[in-house]
Enzyme design. Structure first.
Site, PDB file in Angstrom:
ATOM      1  N   ARG A  40       0.754  -1.164  -0.054  1.00 14.93           N
ATOM      2  CA  ARG A  40       0.040  -0.084   0.007  1.00 14.93           C
ATOM      3  C   ARG A  40       0.897   1.243   0.064  1.00 14.93           C
ATOM      4  O   ARG A  40       0.632   2.141  -0.764  1.00 14.93           O
ATOM      5  CB  ARG A  40      -0.987   0.054   1.108  1.00 14.93           C
ATOM      6  N   CYS A  41       1.924   1.157   0.866  1.00 16.18           N
ATOM      7  CA  CYS A  41       2.967   2.498   0.835  1.00 16.18           C
ATOM      8  C   CYS A  41       3.423   2.648  -0.558  1.00 16.18           C
ATOM      9  O   CYS A  41       3.695   4.077  -0.837  1.00 16.18           O
ATOM     10  CB  CYS A  41       4.054   1.949   1.866  1.00 16.18           C
TER      11      CYS A  41
END
Length: 410
Positions: free
Chosen positions: A399-400
C-alpha cells in the site's frame, strides 16, 4: 477522457496506479545518515528494483494501468519556464537560497535534460560533483562536512504519502519530516502541468503550504461517504480538521471523517501500517494499537452548521465504529501475525498489515508475512504475494508503494 482521479473506496477494482521505481537515491544511503534520511537499513538496489518490477508486473497482469512518477513529471515540465520554476522551487525547498551555492547547483542541474535532471534531484547531488572552483564557502571545502549539496530522496518509492486521491480530488500533502518534504512538489507540478490532469479542474482538498502535516499513509477512503485518517506521528489533528472543512465545503458526497489515534512511534508510522481494508466488511489490524481493554481514541468529524465548525463525536470501540459508519451488521478484524506476541510485532514491522486491495477481497502483500497471509486466506481473501527480501527494508509495504488514481465504483 474519463475523470483522471476517482477513488471512492479502498477496495474498488484498481484501474490506474502511480509508482516510482527506486533508483540511485538508495545508493546514496550511508550508515551515518540513515536517521536523517528516515531509513533503518541500506537496501541492495539491484534486488530492490527487481522486486519493485515484479510488484508492477503483478498489477499489470491484473489489467491495472501502471504510471511512473518521474515519467509523469518529465512530461509535465514541458516548457522552459515550467522547468526553471520547478528547479527553483526544489532548491528553495531544500533551503538553498540565492548565493553561490544556489547558482552552482542551478547551473549543474540545468545542464541535464529534463528526465536526467529529475533523476539527479531524486538521487541527490554530492559536493564532489561540483567543480572545486565553484565552492566558495568554508563549509563547502571542509572534507569532513556533510557530503551532499542536495539530499537524496530515498523514500520517493512510497508514492502513497506525498499525495492521496480522495473522490475526484487530491490532497497534496505537507510531509512531517524535512527529508520527505520535497516529494509532494513532484505531484503538485504533475497535477498543474501534465496534459492528463492540467485541464480537468481537479479539486485540491489539502495543499502542501498548510503549516501542519498530513500524509497519505494515514488517509483511507472507506466508502463514498467516509474517510478514515490516522492521528499519528506524521499527521496532526489540526491538519485533519483543515482537510475535513475543505472536503465538506467543497463537495457533497463525503459526510464524515473518522480520525483514529494510533501510538506515535517509528513502527506505527501511519494508519495503514496497522490497519487496512481488504473487503467490504474485513480489515487487517495490528492489536498493538488498542489498549488492554481493546479500546482506542476515535473521533467522528461531520460538517457543522456554518461551514467553519465541525461536529465531533468521541468513540472508543473500533469495531462498533466501523459497523456504524459503514452500515454493516458485522465486521471482521484480521489480526496481523494472528495477534501472537512475537509473530504479530515481527510481521507488523515488515508491513504485514500494509495490504494493497486491488479488488474487493483481493490484496497484494509481502511474501515474508506468511502467518498474516495465511489468516487472510482463511478469511476468504485472495492473497497475491510479492517478493520482499530487500524492498521491505524501506519500512513500507504494497500500500505504501502505490498511489491509486482510479478505482471502479463499488
Amino acid at each position: 477522457m474519463k475523470n483522471p482521479i476517482n477513488v471512492t473506496s479502498e477496495i474498488g477494482e484498481l484501474q490506474t496506479v502511480l509508482l516510482h521505481q527506486p533508483g540511485e537515491e538508495l545508493e546514496n544511503l550511508t550508515p551515518e545518515f540513515l536517521d536523517r534520511l528516515l531509513f533503518d537499513d541500506i537496501p541492495f538496489l539491484p534486488i530492490v528494483q527487481k522486486e519493485h518490477d515484479y510488484f508492477a508486473s503483478v498489477l499489470r497482469n491484473r489489467g491495472i494501468e501502471v504510471l511512473y512518477l518521474t515519467t509523469l513529471l518529465t512530461e509535465a515540465l514541458n516548457t522552459a519556464d515550467v522547468r526553471k520554476q520547478f528547479l527553483k522551487d526544489i532548491l528553495t525547498e531544500s533551503k538553498i537560497f540565492g548565493d553561490a551555492s544556489y547558482d552552482a547547483l542551478y547551473e549543474y542541474l540545468s545542464s541535464f535534460d529534463t528526465e536526467q535532471m529529475i533523476k539527479k534531484i531524486a538521487s541527490g547531488v554530492r559536493k564532489s560533483e561540483i567543480d572545486l572552483s565553484k565552492r566558495v564557502h568554508l563549509y563547502e571545502l571542509l572534507e569532513d562536512h556533510y557530503p551532499f549539496y542536495l539530499d537524496p530522496m530515498p523514500n520517493l518509492y512510497f508514492t502513497r504519502d506525498p499525495a492521496a486521491s480522495i473522490g475526484n480530488g487530491l490532497t497534496i500533502n505537507r510531509m512531517r519530516e524535512k527529508a520527505r518534504r520535497r516529494e509532494s512538489l513532484f505531484m503538485a507540478y504533475i497535477i498543474k502541468y501534465h496534459p492528463r490532469f492540467a485541464n480537468e479542474e481537479i479539486p485540491i482538498w489539502f495543499n502542501r503550504d498548510f503549516e501542519h502535516s498530513l500524509e497519505g499513509g494515514d488517509e483511507l477512503v472507506l466508502n463514498k461517504e467516509t474517510i478514515a485518517i490516522g492521528i499519528s506521528s506524521r499527521t496532526s489533528a489540526k491538519a485533519i480538521e483543515h482537510f475535513a472543512l475543505n472536503l465538506f465545503n467543497g463537495q457533497n458526497d463525503f459526510k464524515r471523517v473518522v480520525a483514529v489515534e494510533i501510538p506515535k512511534s517509528r513502527a506505527f508510522m501511519h494508519l495503514d501500517t496497522v490497519f487496512t481494508m481488504v473487503d467490504y466488511d474485513k480489515f487487517t489490524i495490528h492489536s498493538g494499537i488498542q489498549d488492554t481493554k481493546g479500546e482506542m481514541n476515535i473521533y467522528i468529524l461531520e460538517k457543522g452548521t456554518n461551514g467553519e465548525i465541525l461536529n465531533i463525536t468521541h468513540k472508543t470501540n473500533l469495531l462498533e465504529t466501523l459497523k456504524e459508519v459503514l452500515g454493516l451488521k458485522e465486521v471482521v478484524l484480521i489480526p496481523c501475525g494472528g495477534g501472537d506476541e512475537i509473530t504479530g510485532p515481527r510481521e507488523q514491522w515488515n508491513d504485514g498489515s500494509n495490504t494493497l486491495a486491488i479488488a474487493p477481497g483481493v490484496v497484494v502483500t509481502y511474501d515474508r508475512n506468511f502467518e498474516s497471509n495465511r489468516l487472510l486466506r482463511e478469511n476468504g481473501i485472495e492473497v497475491i504475494e510479492v517478493t520482499s527480501s530487500e524492498i521491505s527494508r524501506g519500512r513500507g509495504g504494497p500500500r505504501c508503494m502505490s498511489m491509486p488514481l482510479v478505482r471502479k465504483e463499488i
